[in-house]
Motif scaffolding. Structure first.
Motif, mmCIF file in Angstrom:
data_model
loop_
_atom_site.group_PDB
_atom_site.id
_atom_site.type_symbol
_atom_site.label_atom_id
_atom_site.label_comp_id
_atom_site.label_asym_id
_atom_site.label_seq_id
_atom_site.Cartn_x
_atom_site.Cartn_y
_atom_site.Cartn_z
ATOM 1 N N GLU A 215 0.829 -1.207 0.000
ATOM 2 C CA GLU A 215 0.000 0.000 0.000
ATOM 3 C C GLU A 215 0.864 1.258 0.000
ATOM 4 O OE1 GLU A 215 -4.018 -1.572 2.323
ATOM 5 O OE2 GLU A 215 -2.350 -0.746 3.483
ATOM 6 N N ASN A 216 1.892 1.291 0.823
ATOM 7 C CA ASN A 216 2.771 2.467 0.884
ATOM 8 C C ASN A 216 3.504 2.682 -0.440
ATOM 9 O OD1 ASN A 216 2.945 3.833 3.659
ATOM 10 N ND2 ASN A 216 3.007 1.670 4.213
ATOM 11 N N GLU A 217 4.000 1.603 -1.021
ATOM 12 C CA GLU A 217 4.749 1.696 -2.270
ATOM 13 C C GLU A 217 3.858 2.155 -3.423
ATOM 14 O OE1 GLU A 217 6.435 -1.667 -5.238
ATOM 15 O OE2 GLU A 217 7.402 -1.638 -3.280
ATOM 16 N N THR A 218 2.665 1.595 -3.503
ATOM 17 C CA THR A 218 1.753 1.928 -4.603
ATOM 18 C C THR A 218 1.205 3.340 -4.457
ATOM 19 O OG1 THR A 218 1.119 -0.412 -4.631
ATOM 20 C CG2 THR A 218 -0.214 1.094 -5.941
ATOM 21 N N LEU A 219 0.874 3.727 -3.231
ATOM 22 C CA LEU A 219 0.354 5.069 -2.997
ATOM 23 C C LEU A 219 1.394 6.125 -3.344
ATOM 24 C CD1 LEU A 219 -2.086 6.656 -1.967
ATOM 25 C CD2 LEU A 219 -1.132 6.499 0.337
ATOM 26 N N LEU A 278 -6.548 -3.961 -2.884
ATOM 27 C CA LEU A 278 -6.101 -4.242 -4.247
ATOM 28 C C LEU A 278 -7.059 -3.666 -5.282
ATOM 29 C CD1 LEU A 278 -4.127 -5.673 -6.143
ATOM 30 C CD2 LEU A 278 -5.441 -7.778 -5.807
ATOM 31 N N ILE A 279 -8.351 -3.852 -5.076
ATOM 32 C CA ILE A 279 -9.348 -3.357 -6.042
ATOM 33 C C ILE A 279 -9.315 -1.833 -6.117
ATOM 34 C CG2 ILE A 279 -11.818 -3.201 -6.541
ATOM 35 C CD1 ILE A 279 -12.086 -6.005 -5.232
ATOM 36 N N LYS A 280 -9.169 -1.175 -4.983
ATOM 37 C CA LYS A 280 -9.122 0.292 -4.972
ATOM 38 C C LYS A 280 -7.879 0.814 -5.693
ATOM 39 C CE LYS A 280 -11.899 1.021 -0.816
ATOM 40 N NZ LYS A 280 -11.880 1.335 0.640
ATOM 41 N N PRO A 284 -7.955 3.063 -10.924
ATOM 42 C CA PRO A 284 -7.596 4.032 -11.975
ATOM 43 C C PRO A 284 -7.127 3.375 -13.271
ATOM 44 C CG PRO A 284 -6.549 4.576 -9.879
ATOM 45 C CD PRO A 284 -7.081 3.197 -9.750
ATOM 46 N N ILE A 285 -6.711 2.111 -13.187
ATOM 47 C CA ILE A 285 -6.174 1.434 -14.374
ATOM 48 C C ILE A 285 -7.201 0.481 -14.962
ATOM 49 C CG2 ILE A 285 -4.319 0.007 -15.282
ATOM 50 C CD1 ILE A 285 -2.587 0.916 -12.915
ATOM 51 N N PHE A 308 -15.716 6.117 -6.597
ATOM 52 C CA PHE A 308 -15.984 7.234 -5.695
ATOM 53 C C PHE A 308 -15.314 7.010 -4.335
ATOM 54 C CE2 PHE A 308 -19.582 7.520 -8.669
ATOM 55 C CZ PHE A 308 -19.447 8.841 -9.055
ATOM 56 N N GLN A 309 -14.462 5.995 -4.258
ATOM 57 C CA GLN A 309 -13.754 5.702 -3.020
ATOM 58 C C GLN A 309 -12.345 6.277 -3.073
ATOM 59 O OE1 GLN A 309 -15.679 4.055 -0.646
ATOM 60 N NE2 GLN A 309 -17.162 4.366 -2.297
ATOM 61 N N ASN A 310 -11.798 6.564 -1.906
ATOM 62 C CA ASN A 310 -10.403 7.010 -1.822
ATOM 63 C C ASN A 310 -9.477 5.802 -1.797
ATOM 64 O OD1 ASN A 310 -11.021 9.772 -1.659
ATOM 65 N ND2 ASN A 310 -11.373 9.631 0.542
#
Length: 432
Positions: A215-219, A278-280, A284-285, A308-310
Motif C-alpha cells: 500500500e505504501n509503495e503503490t500510494l 487491491l481493487i481500490k 484508476p487502471i 468514488f472511493q479514496n
C-alpha cells in the motif's frame, strides 16, 4: 468581448470596438503612458498567432479560475514538444497576471513509435488502429499496457506488447477471482478476527505486513505519477506475495477447515483487507474489472461505486525480522522437495514430510511459527529441531494413510466410524 462573441471577434472587429468601454482612468494597472481614452487611438491590432497561443495559454483563467474548478491546476500534461509551446505560453500569462504558475505539477510524455522506433502514422502504414486493439484485447488490457509504460520516453507499440499485457491482466484478474470466491461465505463485520499476540506468529500476520508495504509503495507511486512503478507493484504483489506464497499456503484451510474455524476466519479477514485494498488501487487502471469486483466484494451494498472511493490509508503492522529466517527455511525446503522428485520419486508434495535442523539461536526465533510451515511448503508434515548446522531432509510418506478429504498424510489420519479415512481436522469439519 471574446466571451460574448467568440475568439473570431479579434479578426472581425476594429481596435476601437475591442477597446469599447475601457477607461484607463478606472484601471489602477494601466501603464503610465496611458492617461486618457484618446491615448487608446494610438494602439493597433496585431495579426500574429495571438489567437492560438494566447487562447490555449490562458485556458487556466477561462476554464479553471473563472469557473471555480480550482486554480492552479493539479497537473498540466502534454507531450515533450510543448516545453516551448503550451507549457511556456501558459506559464507566462499566469506569472504576469497572478504571480504564480498555473499548475502545481507538470508532466511530459513521449510519443508512440513502432517496434523499430519509427514514428507511427497512417501514411507510413505502421499505425495500429485503436478500435482493432480494443476489439481484440478489451479496454482494461489496453489500459494496463499504458500503465506499464515509461512514458517519459518515446513508446514502442507492437501487437506482441498487448499479448504480454493480456497475460499480466489474466494473472491479476484470477487473483481477484480467487479472493472473491473464497469470501462468498464471509461477512466482514460479523466474521472478522481481531489479531491477538499469538496470531502475530501466523502467515496471515506476515501477509498483513506485506500488504502494508504494498500500500505504501503503490500510494507513493501514484502520488508521483509513476504509473509504471504502481502497475509493477500491483503485479508483483499479486504474482509473488499472493499467488506464489500466501494464497498457495492457505488453500488447505480455506477448503478443508470447519467453515467457522478461527484459522479460516482469520485468513478470510486478511483476504478481505487484501481484496478491498487491491481493487481500490487497481481502479484508476482496470476501471471495468475493479468496478465489477468491488460490487462483488460489497454484495450487500451494490450501490457503492469503487470509483468514488479514496485509496486505502496504509495500516501499520509491526515488522518482524524472524520471517526472514522462516522464508529462508521455506526456500531451502522447496529446493529439497524439487530434488526429491528425481531422487525419491515424490511427485506430490503432500506425500512428503520435511525435517529441518537449525542452530539454537535460529530455532528459538522460528519455533513459534511452526504451525504454518507445513502449509508454506505444501507438505503434510513439518518438524524442526536444534542442531549444530542447518540441514533439510525430505521424508517419503507414500506408505502412510492419506486423508480422503484433504489428501494430507499427517499423524492423525485414521479410519472413522463411517468408514472414511480422515485426519482429525477433517473429521471435525464433517462433524464425525
Amino acid at each position: 468581448k471574446i466571451r460574448e462573441k467568440g475568439s473570431n471577434i479579434w479578426f472581425l472587429a476594429e481596435a476601437s470596438d475591442l477597446l469599447e468601454g475601457y477607461n484607463p482612468n478606472d484601471d489602477p494597472d494601466s501603464p503610465d503612458w496611458l492617461n486618457s481614452i484618446d491615448d487608446l487611438k494610438t494602439l493597433s491590432k496585431g495579426m500574429d498567432i495571438f489567437d492560438v497561443w494566447f487562447e490555449s495559454g490562458s485556458s487556466w483563467n477561462s476554464v479553471l479560475r473563472k469557473r471555480g474548478i480550482g486554480f492552479p491546476a493539479d497537473l498540466y500534461l502534454e507531450g515533450s514538444d510543448q516545453h516551448r509551446g503550451w507549457f511556456q505560453l501558459s506559464l507566462l500569462p499566469s506569472l504576469g497576471a497572478m504571480e504564480i504558475p498555473p499548475f502545481k505539477a507538470l508532466l511530459t510524455h513521449g510519443f508512440m513509435v513502432d517496434a523499430q522506433g519509427k514514428k507511427m502514422s497512417k501514411s507510413g502504414g505502421n499505425a495500429l488502429e485503436v478500435d482493432e486493439i480494443l476489439k481484440t484485447h478489451g479496454a482494461d488490457v489496453c489500459r494496463w499496457w499504458v500503465s506499464s509504460l515509461k512514458y517519459s520516453n518515446d513508446v514502442k507499440v507492437d501487437w506482441n506488447y498487448f499479448k504480454v499485457a493480456a497475460e499480466d491482466y489474466r494473472k491479476i484478474r484470477n487473483t481477484i477471482r480467487f479472493l472473491l470466491g473464497n469470501l462468498s461465505d464471509f461477512n466482514y463485520e460479523k466474521d472478522k478476527i481481531d489479531f491477538n499476540k499469538q496470531d502475530k506468529y501466523s502467515l496471515d500476520y506476515w501477509t498483513l505486513i506485506q500488504l502494508s508495504k504494498f500500500e505504501n509503495e503503490t500510494l507513493e507511486a501514484y502520488s508521483n505519477f509513476q504509473y509504471k512503478t504502481a502497475s509493477e507493484s500491483i503485479f508483483n504483489f499479486c504474482n509473488g506475495t499472493l499467488s506464489a506464497v500466501y494464497l498457495a499456503a492457505v488453500k488447505d484451510r480455506l477448503y478443508c477447515d470447519r467453515k467457522d474455524s478461527k484459522n479460516r476466519r482469520r485468513t478470510q479477514t486478511v483476504m478481505y483487507k487484501i481484496a478491498d485494498s487491491l481493487i481500490k488501487f487497481l481502479a484508476p487502471i482496470l476501471v471495468h474489472t475493479s468496478f465489477e469486483a468491488y460490487k462483488s466484494l460489497l454484495a450487500e451494498e451494490k450501490e457503492i461505486n469503487v470509483h468514488f472511493q479514496n485509496f486505502p490509508i496504509p495500516q501499520k503492522f509491526e515488522s518482524n525480522t524472524d520471517w526472514e529466517n522462516i522464508m529462508e527455511i521455506r526456500s531451502k525446503s522447496l529446493k529439497a522437495l524439487e530434488n526429491a522428485k528425481e531422487e525419491k520419486g515424490i511427485s506430490n508434495p503432500l506425500d512428503a514430510g520435511i525435517n529441518v535442523e537449525v542452530k539454537e539461536d535460529i530455532y528459538e526465533k522460528v519455533a513459534p511459527y511452526i504451525n504454518d510451515l507445513a502449509d508454506l511448503c505444501g507438505v503434510s508434515r513439518f518438524n524442526i529441531k536444534q542442531a549444530n548446522e542447518m540441514k533439510v531432509e525430505v521424508i517419503d510418506l507414500g506408505d502412510q494413510p492419506r486423508c480422503e478429504r484433504s489428501w494430507k498424510r499427517d499423524e492423525t489420519v485414521k479410519e472413522r466410524s463411517n468408514g472414511s479415512v480422515l485426519s482429525d481436522r477433517d473429521a471435525e469439519a464433517l462433524g464425525l
